[in-house]
Design an enzyme around this catalytic site. Structure first.
Site, PDB file in Angstrom:
ATOM      1  CG  ASN A 197      -3.813   2.448  -0.604  1.00 19.59           C
ATOM      2  OD1 ASN A 197      -2.590   2.429  -0.598  1.00 19.59           O
ATOM      3  ND2 ASN A 197      -4.482   3.505  -0.982  1.00 19.59           N
ATOM      4  CB  THR A 252      -0.907   0.053   1.254  1.00 20.79           C
ATOM      5  OG1 THR A 252      -0.061   0.167   2.408  1.00 20.79           O
ATOM      6  CG2 THR A 252      -1.760  -1.195   1.382  1.00 20.79           C
ATOM      7  CB  CYS A 253       0.063   4.709  -1.027  1.00 24.31           C
ATOM      8  SG  CYS A 253       0.036   4.261  -2.748  1.00 24.31           S
ATOM      9  CG  ASP A 254       0.137   3.481   5.868  1.00 25.18           C
ATOM     10  OD1 ASP A 254      -0.959   3.781   6.352  1.00 25.18           O
ATOM     11  OD2 ASP A 254       1.202   3.523   6.512  1.00 25.18           O
ATOM     12  N   GLY A 255       3.220   4.650   4.604  1.00 29.98           N
ATOM     13  CA  GLY A 255       4.618   4.548   5.038  1.00 29.98           C
ATOM     14  C   GLY A 255       4.831   3.543   6.155  1.00 29.98           C
TER      15      GLY A 255
END
Ligand SMILES: *Cc1c(COP(=O)(O)O)cnc(C)c1O
EC number: 4.1.1.17
Length: 421
Positions: A411, A368-371
């Site tokens: 996401n 996902t685009c989650d850090g």
């Protein structure tokens, strides 16, 4: 042993494949499989029936085996499977058929167990945090055993589940556990004593003391202090004419990750000895022991298969590759948070002896685009140098707290699918 293994019998009867090469991190012990037969059966199932990733495959025969091992190790105890560890209907059905009782935390979990064939009298509503309306629903469904740790909840039980039996949960120490339950649950022993005493005056029956020594508990002696407190409370209540028939020592028994846990026999011996000593010391008969294992029954039975989405380097000079797979923190691998649980890994495309020899360090991350969707960065794994996009990465011993923690579709990534074989 398991009832639903017909497909598997056919598959595992075929000539065997070699044991997979296992991958771990720099500080990992030489990795081993918690349930080698489960891994072999699941990998051959996935060879025969390639399945879209990520997916969790659970070997029901291993779930049943674990249940049998536990009841053999502590033959006088009653096992209440903590459904939250893996609520797949097939898992619950398998355990109900094996004779297990169930620790449930919500009306939905009660309904799940009843649909799987469990008797409502074999359920314990173990969540100390419940709406009065849910207590009433549980009671209407036939549940007669509850856990409490507060005055308000006890009164709700008295009003909405009259005649039921109640455990009172005390706050326990969690040293040695990978996951502690913190301060959220349990009360002081003095309060437990007065709540259990009051239960009788409210039309309830005092079942006994309960506690939880933390999850993935690596110290077999961690139950000692909870058992000692329970014996003290039982003795003080006995002096007031109230007998506590049961003792609920919760869950905490481990699964097999890269840091090996002691064998089950060590836990069974330590727990049995502590009950004998502490209840003997206050001159009481041993209570009926209630266990609430979650992880122990299902962790090693599961394998989560992921696919490599991207392999990259952040700079030409960095020897570490970043390996991104399609399973991450939000679709199954939640327990990598804080890198607490380090799973043993294998790759079906890199299973020969050569794969073990040519490995290099990697950071592992989810899709996902989650850090925060990073699996292991401090815990540096070594994976085959030849690993490439489209290869698969298997996370072993992922039967517990994976699918049940997956988000709905963060996401746009689907929650983790579970297949049971
Ligand atoms: C989660 C839970 C368990 C199971 O814990 P494991 O560490 O998975 O064995 C048992 N009892 C209660 C009350 C729980 O909340």
């Amino acid at each position: 042993m398991a009832g639903s293994a017909s497909v598997m019998d056919a598959i595992s009867a075929k000539p065997g494949h070699d044991a997979p090469v296992l991958f771990t991190h720099a500080n990992g012990e030489s990795p081993s499989m918690g349930a080698p037969k489960a891994v072999a059966r699941i990998q051959s199932f996935l060879r025969e029936r390639p399945t879209e990733t990520p997916c969790l495959v659970v070997d029901l025969e291993t779930v049943r085996e674990r249940y049998c091992q536990l009841t053999a190790a502590l033959p006088k105890a009653r096992v209440y499977y903590a459904v939250k560890a893996n609520p797949a209907a097939e898992v619950v059905r398998e355990l109900a058929a094996a004779g297990s009782c169930f620790d449930v935390a919500s009306v939905a979990e009660i309904e799940l167990c009843l649909a799987a064939g469990a008797n409502p009298r074999d359920l314990c509503y173990g969540n100390t945090i419940k709406k009065p309306a849910d207590v009433a629903k549980a009671h209407a469904l036939g549940v007669r055993l509850y856990t409490t740790d507060s005055e308000t909840d006890l009164e709700a039980l008295s009003e909405h589940a009259p005649g039921s039996s109640v455990f009172c949960r005390i706050a326990a120490v969690h040293d040695g556990a990978v996951y502690s339950f913190g301060a959220k649950f349990g009360c002081a022993p003095e309060l437990a004593e007065s709540l259990l005493l009051r239960a009788g005056t409210l039309g309830l029956a005092a079942a006994g003391v309960s506690f939880h020594s933390g999850s993935q508990q690596l110290d077999p002696h961690a139950w000692r202090s909870g058992i000692a407190h329970a014996a003290q409370i039982a003795a003080r209540l006995a002096a007031k004419g109230v007998r506590l028939p049961m003792l609920n020592i919760g869950g905490g028994l481990p699964g097999s990750y890269t840091h090996a846990a002691p064998p089950l026999a060590d836990y069974a011996d330590a727990i049995s000895a502590a009950v004998r000593e502490h209840f003997g010391a206050v001159g009481l008969h041993e209570p009926l022991l209630v266990l609430e294992p979650g992880r122990y029954l299902v962790a090693d039975a599961g394998l989560l298969r992921s696919e490599v989405v991207l392999v990259s380097r952040k700079s030409p000079a960095d020897e570490h590759r970043w390996v991104y797979v399609d399973a991450g923190r939000y679709n199954g691998l939640t327990e990598t948070e804080g890198e607490c649980v380090a799973y043993v890994l294998a790759s079906p495309e890199h299973a020969g002896p050569a794969a073990a020899e040519d490995t290099a360090p990697v950071y592992l991350a989810g899709p996902t685009c989650d850090g925060d969707d990073v699996l292991y960065q401090r815990t540096v794994y070594r994976l085959p140098s030849a690993l490439r996009v489209g290869d698969h990465l298997d996370f072993l011993s992922t039967g517990a707290y994976t699918a049940s923690y997956a988000s709905i579709a963060f996401n746009g990534f689907s929650p983790l699918k579970t297949l049971c074989i």
